[in-house]
Write an enzyme that holds these catalytic residues in place. Sequence first.
Site, PDB file in Angstrom:
ATOM      1  N   ASN A  88      -7.802  -2.546  14.430  1.00  0.00           N
ATOM      2  CA  ASN A  88      -9.078  -3.128  13.835  1.00  0.00           C
ATOM      3  C   ASN A  88      -9.162  -4.211  13.006  1.00  0.00           C
ATOM      4  O   ASN A  88     -10.444  -4.499  12.491  1.00  0.00           O
ATOM      5  CB  ASN A  88      -9.903  -1.852  13.193  1.00  0.00           C
ATOM      6  CG  ASN A  88      -9.076  -1.309  12.083  1.00  0.00           C
ATOM      7  OD1 ASN A  88      -8.210  -2.035  11.538  1.00  0.00           O
ATOM      8  ND2 ASN A  88      -9.498  -0.400  11.237  1.00  0.00           N
TER       9      ASN A  88
ATOM     10  N   HIS B 105      -7.788  -4.643  10.114  1.00  0.00           N
ATOM     11  CA  HIS B 105      -7.027  -4.490   8.913  1.00  0.00           C
ATOM     12  C   HIS B 105      -5.794  -5.384   8.230  1.00  0.00           C
ATOM     13  O   HIS B 105      -4.911  -5.441   9.068  1.00  0.00           O
ATOM     14  CB  HIS B 105      -7.091  -3.213   8.399  1.00  0.00           C
ATOM     15  CG  HIS B 105      -5.975  -2.372   8.766  1.00  0.00           C
ATOM     16  ND1 HIS B 105      -6.145  -1.028   9.242  1.00  0.00           N
ATOM     17  CD2 HIS B 105      -4.794  -2.399   8.830  1.00  0.00           C
ATOM     18  CE1 HIS B 105      -4.990  -0.508   9.519  1.00  0.00           C
ATOM     19  NE2 HIS B 105      -4.171  -1.318   9.444  1.00  0.00           N
TER      20      HIS B 105
ATOM     21  N   ASP C  50       0.691  -1.163  -0.104  1.00  0.00           N
ATOM     22  CA  ASP C  50      -0.121  -0.086  -0.147  1.00  0.00           C
ATOM     23  C   ASP C  50       0.891   1.180   0.051  1.00  0.00           C
ATOM     24  O   ASP C  50       2.222   1.277   0.182  1.00  0.00           O
ATOM     25  CB  ASP C  50      -0.697  -0.041   1.225  1.00  0.00           C
ATOM     26  CG  ASP C  50      -0.337  -0.642   2.456  1.00  0.00           C
ATOM     27  OD1 ASP C  50       0.978  -0.271   2.563  1.00  0.00           O
ATOM     28  OD2 ASP C  50      -1.136  -1.468   3.103  1.00  0.00           O
TER      29      ASP C  50
ATOM     30  N   GLU D  58      -9.898  -2.260   5.071  1.00  0.00           N
ATOM     31  CA  GLU D  58     -10.490  -2.009   6.474  1.00  0.00           C
ATOM     32  C   GLU D  58     -11.642  -2.776   6.743  1.00  0.00           C
ATOM     33  O   GLU D  58     -12.497  -3.270   5.834  1.00  0.00           O
ATOM     34  CB  GLU D  58     -10.712  -0.416   6.547  1.00  0.00           C
ATOM     35  CG  GLU D  58      -9.752   0.687   6.448  1.00  0.00           C
ATOM     36  CD  GLU D  58      -8.899   0.802   7.642  1.00  0.00           C
ATOM     37  OE1 GLU D  58      -8.848  -0.071   8.515  1.00  0.00           O
ATOM     38  OE2 GLU D  58      -8.525   2.002   7.833  1.00  0.00           O
TER      39      GLU D  58
END
Length: 259
Positions: A134, A136, A66, A141
């Site tokens: 979280n 990811h 990314d 996400e």
Amino acid sequence: MKIRVFDSQYEAGSYAALLAERTILAKESPVLGLATGATSIPFYSALVQRRHNGLDFSRVTTVNLDELVGVGADDPRSYHYFMQHQLFSRVNILPENAHVPDGLAIDAGAECVRYDRVIDAHTPDLQILGIGGNGHIGFNEPGDALLARTHVVRLHQETVAANARAFPSWDGYPSRAITVGVTDIFRAARIVLMAFGEEKADIVARAIKDPITTHIPASLLRLHADVTVVLDRASAGRLSPAIMTRIDPKDGWLTEIDI
Ligand code: F6R
């Protein structure tokens, strides 16, 4: 899925680097899928150490997961910058073989299509992953649905806050990223997910034990045939006693179990 728990993140990173070295030595044209973030730093330090011991990166291709939208390679917040400083400038990889999405692309959609072609041509033999607080992976996400291939994502507020922690004096942190998709990640022959520190203990336990769900993207990794979760003691702290009692202390680190 295999789990390995180490005494420290340095030993854990060193183990991941050993797996990367084995991949590099075993393949004619090895491809490493790479992550950025604090978790990956011990891994890159150990890889650089292996370069000092003679490991050759001239045949290696790397494909990063990314990049943040709107920052270039000379911006310290960018993942290009991170990779340059943590790895690329410190090993003998050929610059043209080190791929990171272009966060400054004028047409981000076209950049996603281009990057998928890169992955099609260079599918990782070994994919290194971190995990967000979280759940990811890459910047996929949590949500009701996940996307298969490279796309632009609006980062969740907690992800922006976590990323921005490394840049306390910076005003504003990018809130969009280009990330490879879940199918892109799943194409890797082998996946190593690293997580360190107490703050990751809860999400690690949920990714390993809760029902598989797009709301915890890392839980999907249990559907891949060859995943090793590499932890330190702190991030393993919330694994259920049923798992932990199956991990035996040995030689300063804890052995691997299959779950
Ligand atoms: C970044 C990436 C992310 C990070 C994750 C953990 O390239 O793929 O999924 O791995 O956000 O980040 P750290 O290691 O900073 O906690």
